[in-house]
Design an enzyme around this catalytic site. Sequence first.
Site, short mmCIF file in Angstrom:
data_model
loop_
_atom_site.label_atom_id
_atom_site.label_comp_id
_atom_site.label_asym_id
_atom_site.label_seq_id
_atom_site.Cartn_x
_atom_site.Cartn_y
_atom_site.Cartn_z
N ARG A 14 0.84 -1.21 0.00
CA ARG A 14 0.00 0.00 0.00
C ARG A 14 0.88 1.26 0.00
O ARG A 14 2.10 1.18 0.14
CB ARG A 14 -0.98 0.01 1.17
CG ARG A 14 -0.35 0.04 2.53
CD ARG A 14 -1.38 -0.26 3.61
NE ARG A 14 -0.74 -0.47 4.88
CZ ARG A 14 -0.53 0.48 5.78
NH1 ARG A 14 -0.94 1.71 5.54
NH2 ARG A 14 0.09 0.21 6.92
N ASP A 62 8.36 -9.18 8.71
CA ASP A 62 8.57 -8.00 9.54
C ASP A 62 10.03 -7.58 9.33
O ASP A 62 10.95 -8.31 9.72
CB ASP A 62 8.31 -8.37 11.01
CG ASP A 62 8.54 -7.20 11.94
OD1 ASP A 62 9.14 -6.19 11.52
OD2 ASP A 62 8.12 -7.30 13.11
N VAL A 63 10.24 -6.41 8.74
CA VAL A 63 11.62 -6.03 8.40
C VAL A 63 12.50 -5.79 9.63
O VAL A 63 13.72 -5.79 9.51
CB VAL A 63 11.69 -4.78 7.46
CG1 VAL A 63 11.10 -5.08 6.10
CG2 VAL A 63 11.08 -3.56 8.11
N SER A 141 13.33 10.95 4.44
CA SER A 141 12.26 11.95 4.60
C SER A 141 12.94 13.30 4.74
O SER A 141 14.07 13.39 5.23
CB SER A 141 11.45 11.66 5.86
OG SER A 141 10.68 12.80 6.20
N TYR A 154 11.47 9.34 14.56
CA TYR A 154 11.33 9.19 13.11
C TYR A 154 12.45 9.93 12.38
O TYR A 154 13.09 9.40 11.47
CB TYR A 154 9.95 9.72 12.70
CG TYR A 154 9.62 9.60 11.24
CD1 TYR A 154 9.26 8.37 10.69
CD2 TYR A 154 9.63 10.71 10.40
CE1 TYR A 154 8.94 8.26 9.34
CE2 TYR A 154 9.30 10.61 9.06
CZ TYR A 154 8.95 9.38 8.53
OH TYR A 154 8.63 9.27 7.21
N ILE A 187 3.32 13.51 1.62
CA ILE A 187 2.74 12.73 0.52
C ILE A 187 1.41 12.15 1.02
O ILE A 187 1.30 11.68 2.16
CB ILE A 187 3.70 11.58 0.09
CG1 ILE A 187 5.12 12.10 -0.18
CG2 ILE A 187 3.12 10.82 -1.11
CD1 ILE A 187 5.28 13.12 -1.31
P1 NAP Z 1 2.08 3.81 4.83
O1 NAP Z 1 0.99 4.12 3.86
O2 NAP Z 1 1.80 3.95 6.29
O3 NAP Z 1 2.66 2.34 4.52
C1 NAP Z 1 3.70 1.82 5.29
C2 NAP Z 1 4.15 0.51 4.70
O4 NAP Z 1 5.19 -0.04 5.54
C3 NAP Z 1 3.03 -0.51 4.66
O5 NAP Z 1 3.10 -1.19 3.43
C4 NAP Z 1 3.36 -1.45 5.82
O6 NAP Z 1 2.98 -2.81 5.62
C5 NAP Z 1 4.88 -1.38 5.85
N1 NAP Z 1 5.39 -1.76 7.18
C6 NAP Z 1 5.12 -1.17 8.37
N2 NAP Z 1 5.76 -1.83 9.36
C7 NAP Z 1 6.44 -2.85 8.79
C8 NAP Z 1 7.29 -3.87 9.29
N3 NAP Z 1 7.56 -4.01 10.59
N4 NAP Z 1 7.82 -4.75 8.41
C9 NAP Z 1 7.55 -4.65 7.09
N5 NAP Z 1 6.75 -3.71 6.55
C10 NAP Z 1 6.20 -2.81 7.39
O7 NAP Z 1 3.36 4.74 4.56
P2 NAP Z 1 3.79 5.59 3.27
O8 NAP Z 1 3.29 6.96 3.46
O9 NAP Z 1 3.47 4.83 2.04
O10 NAP Z 1 5.37 5.64 3.51
C11 NAP Z 1 6.27 4.81 2.84
C12 NAP Z 1 7.68 5.27 3.18
O11 NAP Z 1 7.85 6.63 2.82
C13 NAP Z 1 8.02 5.20 4.67
O12 NAP Z 1 9.35 4.80 4.85
C14 NAP Z 1 7.82 6.62 5.14
O13 NAP Z 1 8.57 6.91 6.29
C15 NAP Z 1 8.31 7.38 3.92
N6 NAP Z 1 7.81 8.74 3.88
C16 NAP Z 1 6.47 9.00 3.75
C17 NAP Z 1 6.01 10.31 3.74
C18 NAP Z 1 4.56 10.67 3.58
O14 NAP Z 1 4.24 11.87 3.64
N7 NAP Z 1 3.65 9.73 3.40
C19 NAP Z 1 6.94 11.35 3.88
C20 NAP Z 1 8.28 11.06 4.00
C21 NAP Z 1 8.70 9.76 3.99
P3 NAP Z 1 1.42 -3.28 5.75
O15 NAP Z 1 0.77 -2.80 4.49
O16 NAP Z 1 1.46 -4.74 5.86
O17 NAP Z 1 0.89 -2.61 6.97
#
Ligand code: NAP
Length: 246
Positions: A14, A62-63, A141, A154, A187
């Site tokens: 996702r 689980d990473v 980030s 974070y 995002i």
């Molecule tokens: P998200 O929608 O919350 O999705 C997080 C993903 O990480 C999910 O697929 C989840 O798996 C997986 N995950 C969580 N814990 C895990 C674990 N222990 N082992 C393996 N997988 C795990 O987040 P996102 O917004 O797409 O973010 C993706 C990346 O971009 C992250 O590293 C985040 O820090 C970075 N980022 C995001 C933003 C933003 O604004 N959204 C900004 C800066 C950086 P499940 O689907 O199984 O739960």
Amino acid sequence: MEENKVALITGGARGIGKAIAIKFAKEGYNLVINYVSDKTDVKRLEEEFRQYNIDVLLVKTDVSNFDDCEKMVKDAIEKFGHIDVLVNNAGITKDNLILRMSVEDFERVIDINLKGTFNVTKNVVPYMMKKRAGRIINLASVVGVSGNAGQCNYAASKAGIIGFTKSIAKELASRNILANCVAPGFIDTDMTSVLNDSVKESIGTQIPLKRMGTAEEVANIVHFLGGEENTYITGQVINIDGGMLM
Ligand code: NAP
């Protein structure tokens, strides 16, 4: 005919990870994707990805657990024989001011975001070294560079990812393995859907482009860094944030 390339994308079920997976699938890459949530509809996801005429391996991993990551990579190699692109995307937030932050919340975020990136990369690198080719893209980030009140865990994890990426870029360059970070701002995903209204309102003043980014916009950059056209960018942090951090 040349064999399909393979991209391993953590958290590819996702959000940003899924957009990255779809982008690579459209280019004919076979996919290895992990998830952790029991709510994940594995069958539906498999069908969705296979629409692009590629093969996909979905693994519950689980990473933060090294042994789990070792098994995921072994399974991927058994199925596909190689991994060309690794995207360390899985990540979580557990925000709080330092005075209220529990030790558990600090450790969990470091364990998943930073140690998780190490756990998967350490297992993938030997196969890339053998092939003398590889691309690693780690999701950092903007707050890993700028810091952010309420996110010391974070921001530390993301700053750690930047240092980790620069170090492996130096270690692995001689084997034609390029490693870079992508640093998104705001995002639109599940992660940011929980932000309160005052944070969302500040987007208009903090971001010159005056909107949140989309997962697809991040995927485009990750795809470029992971693709054949990137032959000379390594050890860099590419911000994708609508101009928030300049
Ligand atoms: P998200 O929608 O919350 O999705 C997080 C993903 O990480 C999910 O697929 C989840 O798996 C997986 N995950 C969580 N814990 C895990 C674990 N222990 N082992 C393996 N997988 C795990 O987040 P996102 O917004 O797409 O973010 C993706 C990346 O971009 C992250 O590293 C985040 O820090 C970075 N980022 C995001 C933003 C933003 O604004 N959204 C900004 C800066 C950086 P499940 O689907 O199984 O739960």
